[in-house]
Scaffold this motif. Structure first.
Motif, PDB file in Angstrom:
ATOM      1  N   ARG A 402       4.799  -8.488   1.409  1.00 27.17           N
ATOM      2  CA  ARG A 402       3.811  -8.417   0.330  1.00 27.17           C
ATOM      3  C   ARG A 402       3.028  -7.112   0.402  1.00 27.17           C
ATOM      4  NH1 ARG A 402      -1.673  -9.870   0.191  1.00 27.17           N
ATOM      5  NH2 ARG A 402      -2.436 -10.458  -1.900  1.00 27.17           N
ATOM      6  N   GLU A 403       2.579  -6.754   1.592  1.00 27.42           N
ATOM      7  CA  GLU A 403       1.809  -5.517   1.759  1.00 27.42           C
ATOM      8  C   GLU A 403       2.664  -4.303   1.402  1.00 27.42           C
ATOM      9  OE1 GLU A 403      -0.769  -3.187   5.216  1.00 27.42           O
ATOM     10  OE2 GLU A 403       0.054  -5.184   5.584  1.00 27.42           O
ATOM     11  N   ALA A 404       3.934  -4.321   1.845  1.00 30.09           N
ATOM     12  CA  ALA A 404       4.826  -3.210   1.518  1.00 30.09           C
ATOM     13  C   ALA A 404       5.067  -3.123   0.020  1.00 30.09           C
ATOM     14  CB  ALA A 404       6.158  -3.378   2.261  1.00 30.09           C
ATOM     15  N   PHE A 405       5.198  -4.277  -0.642  1.00 29.97           N
ATOM     16  CA  PHE A 405       5.412  -4.308  -2.087  1.00 29.97           C
ATOM     17  C   PHE A 405       4.203  -3.720  -2.813  1.00 29.97           C
ATOM     18  CE2 PHE A 405       4.958  -6.356  -6.212  1.00 29.97           C
ATOM     19  CZ  PHE A 405       6.212  -6.182  -6.774  1.00 29.97           C
ATOM     20  N   ILE A 406       3.003  -4.126  -2.412  1.00 28.81           N
ATOM     21  CA  ILE A 406       1.790  -3.635  -3.074  1.00 28.81           C
ATOM     22  C   ILE A 406       1.642  -2.129  -2.870  1.00 28.81           C
ATOM     23  CG2 ILE A 406      -0.731  -3.735  -3.048  1.00 28.81           C
ATOM     24  CD1 ILE A 406      -0.484  -6.701  -2.302  1.00 28.81           C
ATOM     25  N   ASP A 407       1.809  -1.672  -1.636  1.00 27.98           N
ATOM     26  CA  ASP A 407       1.634  -0.253  -1.339  1.00 27.98           C
ATOM     27  C   ASP A 407       2.650   0.609  -2.097  1.00 27.98           C
ATOM     28  OD1 ASP A 407      -0.429  -0.916   0.330  1.00 27.98           O
ATOM     29  OD2 ASP A 407       0.754  -0.746   2.188  1.00 27.98           O
ATOM     30  N   ALA A 408       3.922   0.211  -2.038  1.00 30.23           N
ATOM     31  CA  ALA A 408       4.953   0.998  -2.713  1.00 30.23           C
ATOM     32  C   ALA A 408       4.850   0.862  -4.232  1.00 30.23           C
ATOM     33  CB  ALA A 408       6.336   0.565  -2.236  1.00 30.23           C
ATOM     34  N   GLY A 409       4.453  -0.320  -4.710  1.00 29.02           N
ATOM     35  CA  GLY A 409       4.363  -0.541  -6.148  1.00 29.02           C
ATOM     36  C   GLY A 409       3.273   0.273  -6.807  1.00 29.02           C
ATOM     37  N   LEU A 416       3.126   2.927 -15.413  1.00 29.60           N
ATOM     38  CA  LEU A 416       4.150   2.081 -16.027  1.00 29.60           C
ATOM     39  C   LEU A 416       3.775   0.603 -16.030  1.00 29.60           C
ATOM     40  CD1 LEU A 416       7.285   3.715 -14.349  1.00 29.60           C
ATOM     41  CD2 LEU A 416       6.541   4.010 -16.731  1.00 29.60           C
ATOM     42  N   ALA A 417       3.166   0.150 -14.924  1.00 31.12           N
ATOM     43  CA  ALA A 417       2.794  -1.255 -14.795  1.00 31.12           C
ATOM     44  C   ALA A 417       1.711  -1.390 -13.735  1.00 31.12           C
ATOM     45  CB  ALA A 417       4.009  -2.104 -14.423  1.00 31.12           C
ATOM     46  N   ASN A 418       0.921  -2.439 -13.861  1.00 33.20           N
ATOM     47  CA  ASN A 418      -0.125  -2.739 -12.892  1.00 33.20           C
ATOM     48  C   ASN A 418       0.294  -3.942 -12.063  1.00 33.20           C
ATOM     49  OD1 ASN A 418      -1.928  -0.712 -13.874  1.00 33.20           O
ATOM     50  ND2 ASN A 418      -2.433  -2.059 -15.594  1.00 33.20           N
ATOM     51  N   ILE A 419       0.294  -3.769 -10.729  1.00 35.58           N
ATOM     52  CA  ILE A 419       0.717  -4.831  -9.821  1.00 35.58           C
ATOM     53  C   ILE A 419      -0.396  -5.864  -9.667  1.00 35.58           C
ATOM     54  CG2 ILE A 419       1.320  -5.371  -7.434  1.00 35.58           C
ATOM     55  CD1 ILE A 419       3.576  -4.129  -8.926  1.00 35.58           C
ATOM     56  N   ASP A 420      -0.011  -7.140  -9.784  1.00 31.93           N
ATOM     57  CA  ASP A 420      -0.932  -8.265  -9.581  1.00 31.93           C
ATOM     58  C   ASP A 420      -0.256  -9.211  -8.593  1.00 31.93           C
ATOM     59  OD1 ASP A 420      -2.658 -10.389  -9.665  1.00 31.93           O
ATOM     60  OD2 ASP A 420      -2.367 -10.844 -11.794  1.00 31.93           O
ATOM     61  N   CYS A 421      -0.686  -9.137  -7.332  1.00 31.72           N
ATOM     62  CA  CYS A 421      -0.040  -9.905  -6.268  1.00 31.72           C
ATOM     63  C   CYS A 421      -1.055 -10.872  -5.678  1.00 31.72           C
ATOM     64  CB  CYS A 421       0.489  -8.957  -5.197  1.00 31.72           C
ATOM     65  SG  CYS A 421       1.767  -9.657  -4.145  1.00 31.72           S
ATOM     66  N   SER A 422      -0.915 -12.158  -5.971  1.00 31.84           N
ATOM     67  CA  SER A 422      -1.875 -13.149  -5.514  1.00 31.84           C
ATOM     68  C   SER A 422      -1.793 -13.302  -4.007  1.00 31.84           C
ATOM     69  CB  SER A 422      -1.634 -14.495  -6.193  1.00 31.84           C
ATOM     70  OG  SER A 422      -0.399 -15.040  -5.782  1.00 31.84           O
ATOM     71  N   GLU A 423      -2.767 -13.995  -3.439  1.00 30.24           N
ATOM     72  CA  GLU A 423      -2.859 -14.136  -1.986  1.00 30.24           C
ATOM     73  C   GLU A 423      -1.979 -15.247  -1.443  1.00 30.24           C
ATOM     74  OE1 GLU A 423      -6.964 -16.792  -2.297  1.00 30.24           O
ATOM     75  OE2 GLU A 423      -7.026 -14.680  -1.694  1.00 30.24           O
ATOM     76  N   THR A 477      11.534  -5.125   4.100  1.00 23.98           N
ATOM     77  CA  THR A 477      10.457  -4.144   3.980  1.00 23.98           C
ATOM     78  C   THR A 477      10.996  -2.732   3.810  1.00 23.98           C
ATOM     79  OG1 THR A 477       9.025  -5.540   5.336  1.00 23.98           O
ATOM     80  CG2 THR A 477       8.396  -3.243   5.124  1.00 23.98           C
ATOM     81  N   GLU A 478      12.043  -2.388   4.543  1.00 25.06           N
ATOM     82  CA  GLU A 478      12.564  -1.017   4.482  1.00 25.06           C
ATOM     83  C   GLU A 478      13.261  -0.709   3.163  1.00 25.06           C
ATOM     84  OE1 GLU A 478      15.683  -3.611   6.526  1.00 25.06           O
ATOM     85  OE2 GLU A 478      13.495  -3.358   6.563  1.00 25.06           O
ATOM     86  N   ARG A 479      13.588  -1.750   2.387  1.00 21.79           N
ATOM     87  CA  ARG A 479      14.231  -1.544   1.089  1.00 21.79           C
ATOM     88  C   ARG A 479      13.245  -1.604  -0.067  1.00 21.79           C
ATOM     89  NH1 ARG A 479      17.943   1.273   1.048  1.00 21.79           N
ATOM     90  NH2 ARG A 479      18.591   0.474  -0.980  1.00 21.79           N
ATOM     91  N   MET A 480      11.996  -1.933   0.213  1.00 19.25           N
ATOM     92  CA  MET A 480      11.018  -2.121  -0.849  1.00 19.25           C
ATOM     93  C   MET A 480      10.796  -0.836  -1.658  1.00 19.25           C
ATOM     94  SD  MET A 480       9.489  -4.986  -1.666  1.00 19.25           S
ATOM     95  CE  MET A 480       9.134  -5.904  -0.175  1.00 19.25           C
ATOM     96  N   ARG A 481      10.607   0.280  -0.964  1.00 22.78           N
ATOM     97  CA  ARG A 481      10.305   1.534  -1.658  1.00 22.78           C
ATOM     98  C   ARG A 481      11.468   2.001  -2.535  1.00 22.78           C
ATOM     99  NH1 ARG A 481       6.024   4.556  -0.858  1.00 22.78           N
ATOM    100  NH2 ARG A 481       5.568   3.437   1.090  1.00 22.78           N
ATOM    101  N   PRO A 482      12.705   2.081  -2.008  1.00 19.29           N
ATOM    102  CA  PRO A 482      13.797   2.523  -2.891  1.00 19.29           C
ATOM    103  C   PRO A 482      14.069   1.568  -4.047  1.00 19.29           C
ATOM    104  CG  PRO A 482      14.635   1.866  -0.727  1.00 19.29           C
ATOM    105  CD  PRO A 482      13.158   1.963  -0.606  1.00 19.29           C
ATOM    106  N   TYR A 483      13.923   0.258  -3.830  1.00 18.34           N
ATOM    107  CA  TYR A 483      14.133  -0.677  -4.931  1.00 18.34           C
ATOM    108  C   TYR A 483      13.058  -0.520  -6.003  1.00 18.34           C
ATOM    109  CZ  TYR A 483      17.766  -3.307  -2.419  1.00 18.34           C
ATOM    110  OH  TYR A 483      18.927  -3.686  -1.791  1.00 18.34           O
ATOM    111  N   LEU A 484      11.816  -0.315  -5.590  1.00 16.87           N
ATOM    112  CA  LEU A 484      10.747  -0.119  -6.568  1.00 16.87           C
ATOM    113  C   LEU A 484      10.899   1.208  -7.302  1.00 16.87           C
ATOM    114  CD1 LEU A 484       7.715  -1.654  -4.666  1.00 16.87           C
ATOM    115  CD2 LEU A 484       8.576  -2.375  -6.903  1.00 16.87           C
ATOM    116  N   ALA A 485      11.429   2.211  -6.634  1.00 15.99           N
ATOM    117  CA  ALA A 485      11.710   3.473  -7.317  1.00 15.99           C
ATOM    118  C   ALA A 485      12.764   3.257  -8.410  1.00 15.99           C
ATOM    119  CB  ALA A 485      12.183   4.523  -6.310  1.00 15.99           C
ATOM    120  N   ARG A 486      13.798   2.467  -8.084  1.00 12.84           N
ATOM    121  CA  ARG A 486      14.816   2.147  -9.087  1.00 12.84           C
ATOM    122  C   ARG A 486      14.220   1.323 -10.225  1.00 12.84           C
ATOM    123  NH1 ARG A 486      19.776  -1.546  -7.411  1.00 12.84           N
ATOM    124  NH2 ARG A 486      19.683  -0.218  -5.541  1.00 12.84           N
TER     125      ARG A 486
END
Length: 494
Positions: A402-409, A416-423, A477-486
């Motif tokens: 979740r933290e990696a998703f928020i940071d990379a997102g 393009l979009a605003n991330i909304d990640c609940s707790e 976690t290591e795939r979060m950044r490249p997937y979000l870039a795509r």
């Protein structure tokens, strides 16, 4: 002897004594057609020649001639010491679902006469979860991290020696040992003790909802339903003939006061208080108390879907509504699809004492029982402490993802979009900028090899800004950044 009995049963092999075609040719043609049509797939082992002779009624000499001819034509192959097989070199037929084949073969047939429920079922989708598990598929746990070796040990333990207890139909309400383990889990982890006799096991959470509404409401009765809300549950209730009383959802969860004012006579309220899907909000305590008071005053029921309660990353899991219900108006529904894996298909209901007998009987009529082996394995898994350990590991893993998703997102989706990640939970929302249509954007995301659901698919009446639902729990976690870039590239093309 056992080896000689191996191979498929071939009921299509039939000899016609009155036919002008020789017997060997009849069998040869039937085998060839079965292979060409895919009934006998490449690599399939044929029964031993002795068995085929007995079943078909040919002499062994004639049958050997048939097999040799088909080998010469390339349909069969012999493997030394193993037997005769359909040639592995033949192309495998495309795996087209049988219902699609049947529809393709009869495109001009008039629609069949169906019941009201059958007719509505043609229109209502139930395909959530059937999509290819691409990155960001919502509601998908980290299946690759499930302790399958421990699960297999539990399975071996409860089935060793062909135990008779695992082979019967089982208790209509579910195996007692599993109900005891669930009661222990709820007491410790949800601070909500109950008697195991109050629990009824169902084949998944969806079956639990079905059982509850069929037992408590009649077709035409009103059910409070959050808008937006889970699309397959909406389709289920609508197909069964209930009147969906759509209620708004804000930062405090279901608008209970608004629902009570508009639909005071509803029979039942379906609510996701721990984590609303798809918005991710929780139902506030004042609204929980107001909901309980409405149910008490109107002789109504509350069906509590304890959605994703296991995975909360900021503090302890919130108490259930059932735990503060002093008038026995709450039916609590839980499942193991997110905590373990979706295919386990075990859910449960915790019932007020006065409903237990009715629900047990109705469950027996509809479901008979959940596979006993699966129940016993799950009970062993929980009782051995493996379930609690798995939850602890997954909470830590999902918190990291979740933290990696928020940071990379925040970086990849800027503008393009605003991330909304609940707790809590396994999903996040990406609110699209510039008012783009989320259904159209999703097509670009799919073409990029990623998955998401448009929020519009969950909305019935209340207009909402466009957003995409993304599942981060199944992404390393290591795939979060490249997937979000795509993902960002796909949004940029929209």
């Amino acid at each position: 002897m056992a080896k000689q009995l191996e191979g498929p049963i071939l009921p299509f092999l039939r000899l016609d004594a009155a036919a002008a075609v020789p017997k060997f040719r009849q069998v040869q043609d039937q085998l060839r057609q079965a292979i060409l049509k895919g009934h006998l797939r490449p690599g399939t082992r044929l029964p031993a020649s002795r068995i085929l002779c007995e079943e078909v009624g040919l002499s062994r000499q004639t049958l050997v001639r048939v097999l040799e001819n088909l080998k010469a034509e390339g349909y069969l192959e012999a493997r030394q010491g193993a037997g005769t097989f359909v040639s592995a070199a033949l192309p495998r037929p495309a795996a087209i679902p049988r219902w699609q084949k049947s529809l393709a073969n009869v495109p001009d047939m008039p629609p069949p006469r169906l019941s009201r429920i059958g007719d509505l079922s043609r229109q209502m989708s139930a395909d959530i979860g059937q999509f290819e598990p691409m990155p960001f598929l919502p509601n998908r746990p980290a299946i690759d991290r499930f302790p399958f070796a421990l699960w297999r040990k539990c399975w071996n333990s409860v089935t060793r020696g062909g135990k008779v207890a695992a082979l019967g139909y089982g208790d209509l309400g579910g195996e007692l040992i599993l109900r005891q383990r669930i009661a222990e889990y709820l007491a410790v982890h949800r601070h909500d003790p109950c008697d195991p006799e109050q629990i009824v096991i169902t084949p998944g959470g969806h079956a639990a909802f079905t059982l509850a509404v069929l037992a408590l409401a009649d077709p035409g009765d009103g059910i409070w339903f959050e808008d937006p809300g889970p699309v397959t549950t909406y389709n289920l209730f609508h197909t069964l003939g209930f009147r969906l009383c759509l209620t708004d959802v804000d930062g405090d969860g279901m608008d209970v006061a608004g629902a009570a004012a508009r639909y005071p006579g509803a029979r039942l309220a379906f609510v996701m208080p721990s984590r609303h899907h798809p918005l991710g909000v929780t139902l506030s305590l004042p609204r929980r108390l107001a909901l309980l008071e409405w149910a008490r005053a109107n002789d109504a029921w509350i069906l509590e879907d304890d959605y994703d309660s296991e995975f909360r990353y900021d503090g302890a899991p919130l108490p259930s509504i059932r735990s503060i219900d002093s008038h026995d108006r709450v039916i609590y529904a839980g499942s193991f699809s997110k905590a373990l894996y979706p295919g386990v298909r075990v859910g449960y209901l915790v019932l007020p004492p006065q409903l237990v007998g009715t629900f047990r009987n109705l469950s027996g009529l509809i479901n008979r029982s959940v596979p006993v082996e699966t129940q016993l394995v799950l009970a062993e898994f929980i009782g051995g402490g493996h379930f609690a350990s798995h939850l602890r590991r997954m909470r830590g893993l999902y918190a990291e993802r979740r933290e990696a998703f928020i940071d990379a997102g925040k970086v990849a989706l800027a503008g393009l979009a605003n991330i909304d990640c609940s707790e809590s939970g396994l999903n996040a929302l990406a609110w699209l900028t510039d008012g783009r249509d989320d259904r159209a954007v999703r097509q670009d995301v799919l073409e990029a090899g990623l998955q998401c659901y448009p929020l519009s698919d969950y909305t019935v009446a209340t207009p909402r800004p466009s957003a995409l639902i993304l599942g981060y729990a199944g992404v390393p976690t290591e795939r979060m950044r490249p997937y979000l870039a795509r993902f960002a590239e796909a949004l940029s093309r929209s």
